[in-house]
Write a protein that holds these residues in place. Structure first.
Motif, PDB file in Angstrom:
ATOM      1  N   LEU A  52       0.806  -1.216   0.000  1.00 16.54           N
ATOM      2  CA  LEU A  52       0.000   0.000   0.000  1.00 16.54           C
ATOM      3  C   LEU A  52       0.839   1.265   0.000  1.00 16.54           C
ATOM      4  O   LEU A  52       0.361   2.337   0.314  1.00 16.54           O
ATOM      5  CB  LEU A  52      -0.961  -0.034   1.191  1.00 16.54           C
ATOM      6  N   ALA A 280      -8.696  -0.544   1.982  1.00 15.75           N
ATOM      7  CA  ALA A 280      -7.799  -1.693   1.865  1.00 15.75           C
ATOM      8  C   ALA A 280      -8.355  -2.888   2.624  1.00 15.75           C
ATOM      9  O   ALA A 280      -8.365  -4.024   2.113  1.00 15.75           O
ATOM     10  CB  ALA A 280      -6.409  -1.324   2.387  1.00 15.75           C
ATOM     11  N   VAL A 300      -6.601  -0.011  -4.231  1.00 11.25           N
ATOM     12  CA  VAL A 300      -7.294   0.870  -3.296  1.00 11.25           C
ATOM     13  C   VAL A 300      -7.626   2.189  -3.982  1.00 11.25           C
ATOM     14  O   VAL A 300      -8.738   2.717  -3.827  1.00 11.25           O
ATOM     15  CB  VAL A 300      -6.419   1.110  -2.040  1.00 11.25           C
TER      16      VAL A 300
END
Length: 305
Positions: A52, A280, A300
């Protein structure tokens, strides 16, 4: 630029079976499937932060067995710095025995193995790595004395310190709270920490207020499908959860923590980081497994509720 996140925590091999429901005491059920999946709350959060958007280093211990080699390889494949992942001679790697039912709820038994060797002395030898972090994350799957040591050292270094108090069975040591910037429990963990039943946004607000009175900086109570409750000394705010169809909730909390930390390390605001972590986590519950379920930054960013 990528923000640097350092995770001090557990690495487990997850042994996952699916069954129609969770077994009762003394009962034997026929399972539907079985897989081995890299896991452990520390490693899961490291993978989440890396996928991420963060630059990530992992501090932890595994056994000198095949599972340990597989776990380390899985982290390296994500681009995670594993110089501080140590194999302990003669020890087994930590394992988590997980049963997932048809309603996507799970029950987990953990055997610490190498995770029990993550000591303050190990962390002291890696102080330079902690010094490179913007954000330091701990959980409770390594010895408590080590967790307290890391929280205190993170505060001394002026880092953003996150504690995910999982698994929690009682209140935290009183001196810890002043060292924590963000305490991120789920409903059951918030209940264990405060003695208050947490099953709604209102009860999460009450639990967060108790934790703030104990001295923690800020609290985020994750509430599954009910979203998340953020609270600081001045106010609180409810963040509704994105709507998805759940398949397996394993590692949803870890995905939130990793995503939240990655966004903070990148310089996002608290609200932006919470929403990023929520998306997420929502994407992760639509897939099976721990680390395999964790989405990427691009997934995301492109999420449409």
């Amino acid at each position: 630029m990528q923000g640097k996140v350092v995770i001090v925590g557990s690495l487990n091999m997850d042994l996952v079976t699916r069954a129609p429901r969770l077994p009762r005491a003394g009962e034997t059920l026929a399972g539907e499937s079985f897989v081995t999946v890299p896991g452990g709350k520390g490693a899961n959060q490291a993978v989440a932060a890396a996928r991420l958007g963060a630059s990530v280093a992992m501090i932890g211990c595994v056994g000198d067995d095949a599972y340990g080699e597989q776990l380390r390889s899985a982290l390296l494949a994500e681009g995670i710095d594993c110089q501080a992942v140590t194999a302990i001679p003669g020890e087994s790697t930590g394992v988590a025995l997980i049963v997932v039912d048809d309603n996507s709820q799970n029950a987990i038994v953990i055997v610490a193995g190498g995770n029990g060797h993550v000591s303050p002395e190990v962390v002291n030898d890696l102080d330079a790595l902690l010094g490179q972090a913007e954000v330091i994350i701990c959980q409770l799957e390594i010895p408590m004395v080590t967790v307290g040591h890391v929280l205190k050292r993170g505060r001394e270094l002026g880092k953003t310190v996150i504690l995910n108090p999982a698994p929690a069975s009682d209140a935290l040591p009183a001196e810890w709270y002043a060292w924590i910037d963000y305490l991120i429990p789920n409903e059951s963990e918030a209940t264990a920490l405060t003695g208050l039943a947490v099953d709604s946004v209102a009860s999460a607000d009450a639990a967060a207020a108790a934790l703030l009175r104990a001295g923690v900086g800020k609290v985020i109570v994750t509430l599954g499908a009910q979203g998340a409750l953020f609270a600081n000394q001045a106010s609180s705010q409810h963040f509704p959860a994105p709507k998805v169809k759940p398949v397996d909730t394993t590692a949803a909390g870890d995905t939130f923590v990793g995503g939240f930390a990655a966004a903070l390390a990148e310089g996002k605001s608290e609200s932006e980081a919470i929403r990023f972590g929520q998306i997420a986590a929502a994407l992760s519950v639509t897939r099976s497994g721990a680390q395999p379920s964790i989405p990427t930054f691009n997934e995301v960013q492109s999420f449409q509720p």
